[in-house]
Design an enzyme around this catalytic site. Structure first.
Site, PDB file in Angstrom:
ATOM      1  N   HIS A 124       4.385   6.502   4.871  1.00 39.02           N
ATOM      2  CA  HIS A 124       3.877   5.643   3.785  1.00 39.02           C
ATOM      3  C   HIS A 124       4.243   6.287   2.452  1.00 39.02           C
ATOM      4  CE1 HIS A 124       0.230   3.086   2.195  1.00 39.02           C
ATOM      5  NE2 HIS A 124       1.135   3.278   1.240  1.00 39.02           N
ATOM      6  N   HIS A 158       6.210   5.054  -1.237  1.00 40.46           N
ATOM      7  CA  HIS A 158       6.921   4.089  -2.082  1.00 40.46           C
ATOM      8  C   HIS A 158       7.943   4.888  -2.879  1.00 40.46           C
ATOM      9  CE1 HIS A 158       3.824   0.949  -1.383  1.00 40.46           C
ATOM     10  NE2 HIS A 158       3.058   2.022  -1.203  1.00 40.46           N
ATOM     11  N   HIS A 205      -0.061  -3.298   3.711  1.00 37.77           N
ATOM     12  CA  HIS A 205      -1.205  -2.615   3.115  1.00 37.77           C
ATOM     13  C   HIS A 205      -2.429  -3.506   3.374  1.00 37.77           C
ATOM     14  CE1 HIS A 205       1.793  -0.238   1.092  1.00 37.77           C
ATOM     15  NE2 HIS A 205       0.933   0.363   0.308  1.00 37.77           N
ATOM     16  N   GLU A 210      -7.196  -1.125   1.731  1.00 36.08           N
ATOM     17  CA  GLU A 210      -7.172  -0.054   0.723  1.00 36.08           C
ATOM     18  C   GLU A 210      -8.296  -0.374  -0.264  1.00 36.08           C
ATOM     19  OE1 GLU A 210      -3.666  -0.042  -1.778  1.00 36.08           O
ATOM     20  OE2 GLU A 210      -3.998   2.030  -2.458  1.00 36.08           O
ATOM     21  N   ASP A 261       2.061   8.262  -0.363  1.00 34.66           N
ATOM     22  CA  ASP A 261       1.982   6.994  -1.091  1.00 34.66           C
ATOM     23  C   ASP A 261       2.899   6.990  -2.338  1.00 34.66           C
ATOM     24  OD1 ASP A 261       1.149   4.375  -1.411  1.00 34.66           O
ATOM     25  OD2 ASP A 261      -0.909   4.841  -1.960  1.00 34.66           O
ATOM     26  N   ASP A 262       2.411   7.541  -3.441  1.00 36.44           N
ATOM     27  CA  ASP A 262       3.183   7.583  -4.700  1.00 36.44           C
ATOM     28  C   ASP A 262       3.033   8.986  -5.296  1.00 36.44           C
ATOM     29  OD1 ASP A 262       3.795   4.541  -5.124  1.00 36.44           O
ATOM     30  OD2 ASP A 262       1.672   4.652  -4.618  1.00 36.44           O
TER      31      ASP A 262
HETATM   32  N1  ADE Z   1       2.533   0.015  -4.527  1.00 36.81           N
HETATM   33  C1  ADE Z   1       2.739   1.330  -4.685  1.00 36.81           C
HETATM   34  N2  ADE Z   1       1.674   2.011  -4.241  1.00 36.81           N
HETATM   35  C2  ADE Z   1       0.780   1.115  -3.778  1.00 36.81           C
HETATM   36  C3  ADE Z   1      -0.506   1.199  -3.193  1.00 36.81           C
HETATM   37  N3  ADE Z   1      -1.118   2.359  -2.968  1.00 36.81           N
HETATM   38  N4  ADE Z   1      -1.135   0.058  -2.861  1.00 36.81           N
HETATM   39  C4  ADE Z   1      -0.542  -1.118  -3.074  1.00 36.81           C
HETATM   40  N5  ADE Z   1       0.665  -1.257  -3.616  1.00 36.81           N
HETATM   41  C5  ADE Z   1       1.330  -0.147  -3.967  1.00 36.81           C
HETATM   42 ZN    ZN Z   2       1.153   2.301  -0.561  1.00 36.13          ZN
END
Ligand code: ADE
Ligand code: ZN
Length: 343
Positions: A17, A19, A197, A200, A278-279
């Protein structure tokens, strides 16, 4: 015996996971802005980092989409991907399944092919130079329409032999999985894997929808599934992989503090959880940092860490033969550590 941090770094693992646009570090953001003649609304790298204080998912998404605007050329996407692979290889990852958001780029006039060719070139270089394998997952932005998603899938057609699956990301609340029933059915018919997703910020019903209506192969996040005991039972029975992102959950206020994170509870319930970043450029940590912080906050045991590493491969879209090789590598690593054999 090595300390837990060294044990984690050496443990063979995958990231499921991530991005790729969320791995854009402020330094590279400035470099690409300069390269492409784009003016950023920040004076310097410190000002960018100072802006990374989020109170929810939307707060983050607003700044994340703004940052992505510096990505213009094929080389930009290649450089972005390689920067990520270098970091994750240093964290002991040997495989990564990376998301990209084509609509973030095509709506600015960047061609789908520019994005895909750049990322695929970075993936090939990562395999050749770092030994890290990877797969690409195309995410639809759920705040846009299903027609937009259908058009994106159409643009992806020449690349479908190099795209492993489709996903669903962006603003969750108010955009339930059911909104994308037709495009997910079309992707399934093309032989693509499906992820979404769900849970969350959205309610357990969204996780039910992702299973019942989209028929996903993995749930991204899934935290709020814990509010529904029947849903937990179902996810356990199905052996459904959850791609959990602890530092993301902390930074987006899905949990108040890391010791409150439900990861250990998920494992105890028999859920097939994994740890992911994630990011990472926005949330303060790449893969190993997520593993290490969570291990300290929750007191994860060595056995739990091995379970998490195994889940990262058994939940991947690798072939059964490839998965078996990685599981053997984990067994060998653990045996070497226990025997005190240096690696
Ligand atoms: N796009 C990038 N990170 C995300 C996240 N945690 N949840 C939803 N969309 C995303
Ligand atoms: Zn994500």
């Amino acid at each position: 015996m090595p300390d837990l941090e060294s044990f984690i770094r050496g443990l063979p693992k995958a990231e499921l996971h991530l991005h790729i646009e969320g791995s854009l570090e402020p330094e590279l953001m400035f470099e690409l802005a300069r390269r492409n003649g784009i003016e950023l609304p920040f004076a310097d790298v410190e000002a960018v980092r100072a802006a990374y204080a989020f109170s929810n998912l939307q707060d983050f998404l607003d700044i994340y989409y703004q940052g992505a605007q510096v990505l213009v050329t094929e080389r930009d996407f290649h450089d972005l991907a390689m920067a990520y692979f270098r970091r994750v290889a240093a964290d002991g990852a040997v495989h990564a399944e990376i998301f990209f958001d084509p609509q973030t780029h095509t709506e600015r006039g960047v061609a789908f092919a520019t994005v895909a060719d750049g990322l695929l070139a970075g993936m090939a270089e990562a395999k050749a130079t770092l030994g890290v394998t990877s797969k690409l997952i195309l995410c639809f932005l759920r705040h846009l329409s299903e027609d937009d998603a259908q058009e994106t899938l159409r643009q992806a057609e020449p690349y479908l032999d190099r795209i492993a699956g489709v996903g669903l990301d962006s603003s969750e609340l108010g955009h339930p999985p059911a909104k994308f029933a037709k495009v997910f059915a079309a992707a399934r018919a093309q032989g693509l894997k499906l992820v979404a997703h769900a849970g969350e910020e959205g309610p357990p019903e969204y996780v039910h929808e992702a299973l019942d209506i989209l028929a996903v192969d993995r749930i991204d996040h899934g935290n709020r599934a814990l509010e529904d005991a029947g849903l937990v039972k179902r996810l356990v029975a199905q052996g459904m992989t959850l791609t959990v992102c602890p530092l993301s959950n902390l930074k987006l206020c899905v949990v108040d503090e890391l010791p409150d994170h439900p990861l250990k509870r998920m494992l105890r319930l028999g859920l097939k959880a994994t740890i992911n970043s994630d990011d990472p450029a926005y949330f303060g940590g790449y893969l190993a940092e997520n593993w290490i912080s969570t291990t300290h906050a929750l007191g994860l045991t060595r056995d739990e860490l091995v379970t998490l590493a195994r889940n990262s491969f058994t939940g991947s879209f690798l072939t059964p033969g490839e998965i078996a090789v990685h599981l053997t590598e984990i067994d060998n690593y653990v045996a070497d550590v226990e025997a005190g054999r240096p690696r």
